[in-house]
Design an enzyme around this catalytic site. Structure first.
Site, PDB file in Angstrom:
ATOM      1  CB  SER A 134      -0.231 -52.141  81.356  1.00  0.00           C
ATOM      2  OG  SER A 134      -0.895 -52.202  82.610  1.00  0.00           O
ATOM      3  N   GLY A 135       2.485 -51.400  83.501  1.00  0.00           N
ATOM      4  CA  GLY A 135       3.307 -51.993  84.546  1.00  0.00           C
ATOM      5  C   GLY A 135       2.580 -53.091  85.296  1.00  0.00           C
ATOM      6  CB  SER A 136      -0.487 -53.037  87.301  1.00  0.00           C
ATOM      7  OG  SER A 136      -1.467 -52.500  86.421  1.00  0.00           O
ATOM      8  N   GLY A 137      -0.322 -54.504  84.378  1.00  0.00           N
ATOM      9  CA  GLY A 137      -1.058 -55.420  83.520  1.00  0.00           C
ATOM     10  C   GLY A 137      -2.533 -55.477  83.856  1.00  0.00           C
ATOM     11  CD  GLU A 138      -4.533 -57.167  86.761  1.00  0.00           C
ATOM     12  OE1 GLU A 138      -5.706 -57.104  86.357  1.00  0.00           O
ATOM     13  OE2 GLU A 138      -3.910 -58.237  86.861  1.00  0.00           O
ATOM     14  NE  ARG A 195       5.802 -40.168  84.550  1.00  0.00           N
ATOM     15  CZ  ARG A 195       6.971 -39.511  84.609  1.00  0.00           C
ATOM     16  NH1 ARG A 195       6.985 -38.201  84.630  1.00  0.00           N
ATOM     17  NH2 ARG A 195       8.104 -40.171  84.678  1.00  0.00           N
ATOM     18  CD  GLU A 221       5.759 -43.608  84.459  1.00  0.00           C
ATOM     19  OE1 GLU A 221       6.494 -42.727  84.936  1.00  0.00           O
ATOM     20  OE2 GLU A 221       4.764 -44.042  85.072  1.00  0.00           O
ATOM     21  NE  ARG A 275      14.617 -42.268  67.845  1.00  0.00           N
ATOM     22  CZ  ARG A 275      14.550 -40.958  67.571  1.00  0.00           C
ATOM     23  NH1 ARG A 275      14.212 -40.533  66.372  1.00  0.00           N
ATOM     24  NH2 ARG A 275      14.819 -40.071  68.493  1.00  0.00           N
ATOM     25  CB  SER A 333       9.646 -41.963  87.649  1.00  0.00           C
ATOM     26  OG  SER A 333       8.778 -40.916  87.979  1.00  0.00           O
ATOM     27  CG  HIS A 388      12.068 -41.017  63.118  1.00  0.00           C
ATOM     28  ND1 HIS A 388      12.349 -40.586  64.399  1.00  0.00           N
ATOM     29  CD2 HIS A 388      11.313 -40.042  62.558  1.00  0.00           C
ATOM     30  CE1 HIS A 388      11.796 -39.401  64.586  1.00  0.00           C
ATOM     31  NE2 HIS A 388      11.152 -39.054  63.489  1.00  0.00           N
TER      32      HIS A 388
END
Length: 185
Positions: free
Chosen positions: A86-90, A46, A152, A57, A149, A60
């Protein structure tokens, strides 16, 4: 729980998340995008879907954007920027791509929730979205939503914020943006 309760919970979480992103970090990313010849995006799941929306965007607005792995992806160079979500960076794939981008001299921006991660080795710019991740680190903004969620969603809205900053900075006429919109629909 009803629709309005759920909606208000999500809006409250997004407000907390976006209001706790460091303005200086965002300006650094904005400047990197502005000076890059091409901007590449990499993520998985996601997160990748959110990044694809950001890439579209920015396209555009006249930025040359590419999703890593797309069939028409050109070579990355020292004049380019790779944006890693990457939330975790892993996450393994984005880490491998960031390492490769650095080998070609490109700048790397990491948008994540965890600065103290493996991605730090390759990142020139870091933007922290301070939300709950699979790592469950202290001081993260918790969420009632499933899994990541909130990360993202915040990533997508951060991209839209960068686009609006670009519109204002370049005094772009919004009516002219339709010239860059897909027309084979």
């Amino acid at each position: 729980m009803n629709y309005y309760d759920s909606t208000n919970s999500i809006i409250d979480e997004l407000s907390k998340s976006l209001n706790n992103i460091n303005d200086e970090e965002v300006v650094n990313l904005f400047n990197e995008i502005q000076k890059a010849d091409k901007v590449f995006f990499v993520g998985v799941g996601r997160v990748l879907l959110s990044l694809k929306s950001v890439a579209k965007r920015l396209a555009h607005l006249g930025v040359k954007t590419y999703i890593v792995g797309q069939v028409t992806e050109p070579a990355i160079t020292k004049d380019d920027l790779l944006i890693v979500g990457s939330g975790s960076g892993e996450s393994a794939f984005p880490l491998t791509i960031a390492k490769k981008a650095k080998q070609y001299g490109a700048n790397v921006a990491h948008i994540g929730a965890n600065k103290e991660c493996s991605m730090q080795t390759y990142s020139d710019v870091f933007i922290k979205i301070p939300v709950s991740t699979k790592l469950q680190l202290p001081q993260e903004i918790s969420s009632v939503q499933p899994m990541t969620s909130l990360f993202e969603q915040s990533l997508l809205l951060l991209g839209d914020t960068l686009a609006l900053m670009m519109v204002k900075d370049q005094n772009i006429d919004m009516t002219e943006l339709w010239e860059h919109h897909a027309n084979l629909e």
